[in-house]
Design an enzyme around this catalytic site. Structure first.
Site, PDB file in Angstrom:
ATOM      1  N   ASP A  67      -8.249  18.787  70.879  1.00 51.84           N
ATOM      2  CA  ASP A  67      -8.256  18.653  69.420  1.00 51.84           C
ATOM      3  C   ASP A  67      -8.977  19.847  68.799  1.00 51.84           C
ATOM      4  OD1 ASP A  67      -7.239  16.141  69.856  1.00 51.84           O
ATOM      5  OD2 ASP A  67      -9.175  15.141  69.604  1.00 51.84           O
TER       6      ASP A  67
HETATM    7  N1  URA Z   1      -9.573  13.309  74.005  1.00 51.23           N
HETATM    8  C1  URA Z   1      -9.742  13.502  72.701  1.00 51.23           C
HETATM    9  O1  URA Z   1      -9.929  12.550  71.953  1.00 51.23           O
HETATM   10  N2  URA Z   1      -9.686  14.753  72.213  1.00 51.23           N
HETATM   11  C2  URA Z   1      -9.506  15.831  72.989  1.00 51.23           C
HETATM   12  O2  URA Z   1      -9.489  16.950  72.495  1.00 51.23           O
HETATM   13  C3  URA Z   1      -9.341  15.621  74.363  1.00 51.23           C
HETATM   14  C4  URA Z   1      -9.377  14.349  74.857  1.00 51.23           C
END
Ligand code: URA
Length: 238
Positions: free
Chosen positions: A103
């Site tokens: 993310d």
């Molecule tokens: N899980 C998440 O919530 N975000 C990420 O970036 C990776 C795994």
């Protein structure tokens, strides 16, 4: 393959631009002998451009220490992870792509490769490579999260199948390390939300047997065969 095509494919320029580099005598071998556009490639490790070794050959696997605030996409209005790599890397053929995603607000270990078979091997559900995250939480842990995440029965909203068992290690009342063996959309954030909490900061420190080690934030490193073997050395199912 002809040298001209090889160098253009590494993103150094269009065929015409690379042709010009040859005309200027900028492409030599390791002993300074001028090379020509029509020459066969030979050993790429012996080719120099303006006296410098070429970028890593196709089959590239690299790791980036992604800072929070960068998006794993090629066309987002904000800052992109590609901006942390040499601009040429965006022009390579075959294309260099992130292996899975983090993310925008997640930091940590992000892999890139131009090798489609390797990419699939890393993200394949069969591989079940362990991915290790450190989460900072908005509220104290309740104490039942480790059992919930390890149960193999936790269903996230709008999912059809329960999550695979995941391992939680409590580091502090609002700090936890979570090891996953799959990668669903926003998985860590949604898991803690399912446990009545909220992830304030998230960092990925490890994939399989590969850790960020001392790689500073915002920096990248090409991975050699030994590092690639480490990646699959821990966490991959037989
Ligand atoms: N899980 C998440 O919530 N975000 C990420 O970036 C990776 C795994």
């Amino acid at each position: 393959m002809k040298l001209l095509r090889y160098i253009a494919n590494l993103g150094y320029g269009s065929r015409r631009q690379v042709q010009q580099l040859f005309r200027e005598g900028a492409v030599t071998d390791a002993d300074g002998e001028v090379l020509y556009a029509d020459d066969e490639l030979g050993d790429p490790a012996r080719v120099r451009l303006d006296g410098e070794p070429l970028d890593p050959p196709p089959g590239l696997l690299l790791m980036l220490h992604k800072p929070a605030g960068y998006t794993c996409s090629t066309k987002d209005s904000g800052r992109l992870v590609y901006e942390l790599l040499p601009p040429r890397f965006r022009l390579r053929s075959p294309l260099l792509s992130p292996v899975g995603r983090l993310d925008r607000d997640t930091s940590g270990l992000l892999l890139f490769t131009d090798d489609g078979a390797l990419l699939h091997r890393i993200i394949s559900p069969k591989a079940q490579l362990a991915k290790v995250y450190e989460a900072t939480l908005a509220q104290d842990l309740r104490g039942d999260e480790a059992a919930l995440f390890a149960s193999g029965t936790l269903m996230l909203e709008s999912e059809q199948t329960p999550l695979l068992p995941a391992q939680l290690q409590v580091l502090a009342p609002r700090q936890a390390r979570l090891t996953l063996h799959e990668g669903r959309y926003h998985q860590v954030r949604r898991m803690f939300a399912a446990a009545g909490n909220h992830v304030q900061a998230l960092h990925r420190s490890r994939i399989g047997g590969l850790a960020l080690d001392e790689l500073p934030e915002g920096q990248w490193r090409a991975l050699d065969a030994a590092a690639q073997a480490r990646l699959f050395g821990a966490g991959e199912a037989a």
